[in-house]
Design a protein around this motif. Structure first.
Motif, PDB file in Angstrom:
ATOM      1  N   ASP A  28      53.100  55.556  55.381  1.00  0.00           N
ATOM      2  CA  ASP A  28      53.691  54.347  54.799  1.00  0.00           C
ATOM      3  C   ASP A  28      52.742  53.161  54.779  1.00  0.00           C
ATOM      4  OD1 ASP A  28      55.997  55.788  54.498  1.00  0.00           O
ATOM      5  OD2 ASP A  28      56.820  55.153  56.429  1.00  0.00           O
ATOM      6  N   ARG A  29      51.723  53.194  55.609  1.00  0.00           N
ATOM      7  CA  ARG A  29      50.852  52.030  55.708  1.00  0.00           C
ATOM      8  C   ARG A  29      49.391  52.450  55.639  1.00  0.00           C
ATOM      9  NH1 ARG A  29      53.610  48.481  60.635  1.00  0.00           N
ATOM     10  NH2 ARG A  29      55.667  48.253  59.650  1.00  0.00           N
ATOM     11  N   ALA A  30      48.596  51.602  55.007  1.00  0.00           N
ATOM     12  CA  ALA A  30      47.154  51.837  54.925  1.00  0.00           C
ATOM     13  C   ALA A  30      46.494  50.520  54.564  1.00  0.00           C
ATOM     14  CB  ALA A  30      46.828  52.894  53.872  1.00  0.00           C
ATOM     15  N   PRO A  31      45.353  50.224  55.142  1.00  0.00           N
ATOM     16  CA  PRO A  31      44.675  48.964  54.805  1.00  0.00           C
ATOM     17  C   PRO A  31      44.070  49.011  53.410  1.00  0.00           C
ATOM     18  CG  PRO A  31      43.321  50.288  56.272  1.00  0.00           C
ATOM     19  CD  PRO A  31      44.631  51.013  56.153  1.00  0.00           C
ATOM     20  N   VAL A  32      44.106  47.874  52.751  1.00  0.00           N
ATOM     21  CA  VAL A  32      43.531  47.767  51.412  1.00  0.00           C
ATOM     22  C   VAL A  32      43.200  46.302  51.151  1.00  0.00           C
ATOM     23  CG1 VAL A  32      45.741  47.427  50.237  1.00  0.00           C
ATOM     24  CG2 VAL A  32      43.821  48.401  48.981  1.00  0.00           C
ATOM     25  N   ALA A  33      42.171  46.066  50.395  1.00  0.00           N
ATOM     26  CA  ALA A  33      41.781  44.698  50.037  1.00  0.00           C
ATOM     27  C   ALA A  33      42.554  44.260  48.798  1.00  0.00           C
ATOM     28  CB  ALA A  33      40.281  44.629  49.759  1.00  0.00           C
ATOM     29  N   ILE A  34      43.160  43.080  48.866  1.00  0.00           N
ATOM     30  CA  ILE A  34      43.980  42.552  47.773  1.00  0.00           C
ATOM     31  C   ILE A  34      43.339  41.281  47.240  1.00  0.00           C
ATOM     32  CG2 ILE A  34      46.233  41.582  47.164  1.00  0.00           C
ATOM     33  CD1 ILE A  34      47.487  43.376  49.189  1.00  0.00           C
ATOM     34  N   ASP A  35      43.306  41.184  45.935  1.00  0.00           N
ATOM     35  CA  ASP A  35      42.812  39.975  45.277  1.00  0.00           C
ATOM     36  C   ASP A  35      44.002  39.058  44.982  1.00  0.00           C
ATOM     37  OD1 ASP A  35      41.595  38.022  43.847  1.00  0.00           O
ATOM     38  OD2 ASP A  35      40.990  39.279  42.170  1.00  0.00           O
ATOM     39  N   PRO A  36      44.203  38.005  45.747  1.00  0.00           N
ATOM     40  CA  PRO A  36      45.382  37.144  45.508  1.00  0.00           C
ATOM     41  C   PRO A  36      45.317  36.369  44.206  1.00  0.00           C
ATOM     42  CG  PRO A  36      43.948  36.168  47.156  1.00  0.00           C
ATOM     43  CD  PRO A  36      43.386  37.526  46.863  1.00  0.00           C
ATOM     44  N   THR A  37      44.143  36.287  43.598  1.00  0.00           N
ATOM     45  CA  THR A  37      44.008  35.569  42.321  1.00  0.00           C
ATOM     46  C   THR A  37      44.291  36.467  41.127  1.00  0.00           C
ATOM     47  OG1 THR A  37      41.651  36.053  42.243  1.00  0.00           O
ATOM     48  CG2 THR A  37      42.315  34.038  43.357  1.00  0.00           C
ATOM     49  N   ARG A  38      44.785  37.670  41.373  1.00  0.00           N
ATOM     50  CA  ARG A  38      45.165  38.607  40.308  1.00  0.00           C
ATOM     51  C   ARG A  38      43.985  38.967  39.409  1.00  0.00           C
ATOM     52  NH1 ARG A  38      51.274  36.778  38.468  1.00  0.00           N
ATOM     53  NH2 ARG A  38      52.072  36.443  40.564  1.00  0.00           N
ATOM     54  N   GLY A  39      42.867  39.229  40.029  1.00  0.00           N
ATOM     55  CA  GLY A  39      41.725  39.752  39.276  1.00  0.00           C
ATOM     56  C   GLY A  39      40.570  38.795  39.091  1.00  0.00           C
ATOM     57  N   VAL A  40      40.772  37.511  39.391  1.00  0.00           N
ATOM     58  CA  VAL A  40      39.694  36.540  39.166  1.00  0.00           C
ATOM     59  C   VAL A  40      38.529  36.781  40.127  1.00  0.00           C
ATOM     60  CG1 VAL A  40      39.096  34.100  39.148  1.00  0.00           C
ATOM     61  CG2 VAL A  40      41.324  34.847  38.290  1.00  0.00           C
ATOM     62  N   LEU A  41      38.851  37.030  41.402  1.00  0.00           N
ATOM     63  CA  LEU A  41      37.787  37.276  42.372  1.00  0.00           C
ATOM     64  C   LEU A  41      37.049  38.568  42.062  1.00  0.00           C
ATOM     65  CD1 LEU A  41      39.486  36.211  45.720  1.00  0.00           C
ATOM     66  CD2 LEU A  41      37.751  34.998  44.415  1.00  0.00           C
ATOM     67  N   LEU A  42      37.774  39.590  41.621  1.00  0.00           N
ATOM     68  CA  LEU A  42      37.113  40.842  41.266  1.00  0.00           C
ATOM     69  C   LEU A  42      36.167  40.642  40.089  1.00  0.00           C
ATOM     70  CD1 LEU A  42      40.002  43.433  41.650  1.00  0.00           C
ATOM     71  CD2 LEU A  42      37.974  43.200  43.072  1.00  0.00           C
ATOM     72  N   GLU A  43      36.585  39.838  39.127  1.00  0.00           N
ATOM     73  CA  GLU A  43      35.708  39.551  37.994  1.00  0.00           C
ATOM     74  C   GLU A  43      34.450  38.827  38.457  1.00  0.00           C
ATOM     75  OE1 GLU A  43      35.732  40.252  34.806  1.00  0.00           O
ATOM     76  OE2 GLU A  43      37.569  41.428  34.866  1.00  0.00           O
ATOM     77  N   MET A  44      34.603  37.922  39.421  1.00  0.00           N
ATOM     78  CA  MET A  44      33.439  37.214  39.946  1.00  0.00           C
ATOM     79  C   MET A  44      32.506  38.179  40.676  1.00  0.00           C
ATOM     80  SD  MET A  44      35.235  33.723  41.338  1.00  0.00           S
ATOM     81  CE  MET A  44      33.685  33.134  42.017  1.00  0.00           C
ATOM     82  N   LEU A  45      33.105  39.143  41.414  1.00  0.00           N
ATOM     83  CA  LEU A  45      32.268  40.113  42.117  1.00  0.00           C
ATOM     84  C   LEU A  45      31.485  40.983  41.152  1.00  0.00           C
ATOM     85  CD1 LEU A  45      34.635  41.253  45.001  1.00  0.00           C
ATOM     86  CD2 LEU A  45      32.582  39.872  45.190  1.00  0.00           C
ATOM     87  N   THR A  46      32.104  41.320  40.028  1.00  0.00           N
ATOM     88  CA  THR A  46      31.396  42.157  39.059  1.00  0.00           C
ATOM     89  C   THR A  46      30.205  41.432  38.441  1.00  0.00           C
ATOM     90  OG1 THR A  46      32.889  41.414  37.308  1.00  0.00           O
ATOM     91  CG2 THR A  46      33.475  43.432  38.485  1.00  0.00           C
TER      92      THR A  46
END
Length: 445
Positions: A234-252
């Protein structure tokens, strides 16, 4: 017309009368023709009068009809004005009676418009496409929403709220980073992230599709995402982008180490080459000093058996070869022997120090050239597009960073080399001073 006709008839009859030679007959014939022509004229006149009378009657009828139509138009105009006044009064009554309802409808339309915009950008629409289009009849229409439309609005709001708190796995056709579609399992984490086997996904609001990021975030975030896909329980750690994709776009768009180095250009490569040369020199010299130090320590334990494989042993051998000389000469020979041993021990240190000093200067040179490129871009293209200036600024900053990154470790390593060599030199000086003292004591005794 009567005279020319008669004259023509007379002209025609003259030859006849001349031929018949009977003027009476000619006269009779002329009278008959005249009579016949008179009858024709009277008939024509009668038809003309009859037609004139008929046209006058038609004109009278048309005038009467026009008058009737004008009267009908006036009646209709009066009726229209009466109806318009009645309609205005009814509209005023309708607005007065439906004022509260209008505010409610306006609020509903505004809420529908806001929710439509949210659904277009929501990651949930990748799982349930076409939701925003269902709100268009409410948000874009000026008519009163129907009961079915209001129920649709309420249902979509409730669905968005509930789906925002779910972690859902579903199968969906997504786009690879090169644009090719393929079917795979997708895990949606609320409205924040969507991950699949290739890694994190990007939501495309235009087509309501998911697309693999052209470049995945390196390190722990990507590892957590892949572990989360294969996790059991039921549980597993995962990284979440609270900005709904903005931070991921910056990382790319964040360059990696090699891309950073490439931004430094030729000067950056030169700085790194100098740093590599400095590290090689330091590594070689530390190895040599470590071996020399071990041999000197071993020689200290066997002072009575000097060897020529270490500086201290060679100094001892020099002292043994000059036992018969006076103390002053022996001291001078030992000083000379120590001076011969110092250059091999300090070899390479000056070069390391020079490289540590040159690296920041090259970084400064890269800064200057980068800023020159930036100003050239500004002079040619203006300041409208920051991307045109980014190359020069990146080179300026990266070369400065590389120069400091090379100089700082080399300075520490130079201090380490100097300390190691100084330690050995101090041992040599101490031992030579001890030898001189022992010889002086023997001479005094």
């Amino acid at each position: 017309m009567r005279f020319p006709t008669w004259l023509l008839a007379a002209c025609l009859l003259l030859p006849i009368s001349a031929a018949a030679a009977d003027l009476d007959q000619l006269l009779a014939e002329v009278k008959r023709q005249q009579t016949r022509l008179s009858q024709v004229d009277r008939q024509r006149e009668a038809r003309f009068l009859a037609e004139k009378q008929r046209r006058q009657q038609l004109l009278a009828e048309a005038k009467a009809r026009l008058k009737a139509l004008e009267k009908q138009a006036e009646d209709l105009k009066a009726e229209f004005e009466t109806n318009r006044q009645a309609l205005l009064e009814l509209e005023e009554k309708l607005q007065a009676s439906s004022g509260v309802l209008g505010e409610i409808v306006g609020t509903v339309r505004q809420v529908a418009g806001d929710l439509k915009a949210d659904l277009q950008q929501s990651l949930v629409s990748a799982q349930y496409p076409g939701r925003a289009a269902r709100l268009a009849p409410i948000a874009d229409s000026k008519r009163l929403p129907t009961l079915e439309q209001l129920q649709t609005l309420w249902t979509l709001m409730l669905e968005e709220m509930t789906e925002a708190g779910k972690v859902v796995r579903f199968q969906r056709e997504i786009l690879a980073s090169d644009g090719k579609p393929f079917e795979t399992d997708v895990v949606r984490i609320g409205v924040f992230n969507a991950i699949a086997a290739p890694g994190y996904l990007r939501y495309l609001p235009e087509t309501e599709q998911l697309m693999v990021l052209s470049r995945q975030p390196e390190g722990k975030p990507l590892r957590l995402a892949r572990d989360f896909l294969s996790a059991q329980g039921d549980r597993a750690p995962v990284a979440i982008d609270p900005t709904r994709g903005v931070l991921l776009e910056m990382l790319t768009h964040t360059p990696n180490v090699w891309e950073r180095i490439q931004q430094g250009g030729l000067i950056g490569y030169i700085i790194l080459a100098l740093g590599a040369i400095g590290l090689v020199i330091v590594a070689v010299r530390l190895t040599v000093l470590w071996r020399v130090g071990k041999r000197v320590e071993a020689q200290l334990e066997e002072v009575e058996q000097p060897r020529d494989d270490n500086p201290l042993g060679r100094i001892f051998l020099t002292a043994l070869g000059a036992k018969s000389t006076d103390p002053e000469t022996l001291e001078a020979l030992l000083d000379e022997a120590i001076l011969r041993e110092i250059p091999p021990l300090e070899r390479g240190q000056s070069l390391v120090k020079l490289l540590a000093a040159v690296a920041p200067l090259l970084g400064l040179l890269g800064t200057v050239t980068g800023m020159i490129q930036t100003f050239q871009a500004i002079s040619l293209f203006g300041t409208g597009d920051p991307k045109l200036m980014a190359g020069g600024i990146s080179q300026a900053l990266v070369t400065t960073m590389l120069g400091l990154a090379v100089a700082i470790p080399l300075l520490f390593l130079h201090a380490l080399l100097a300390s190691r060599s100084r330690t050995i030199i101090l041992i040599l000086e101490e031992q030579s001073a001890g030898l001189v003292s022992q010889i002086l004591e023997k001479h005094r005794g």
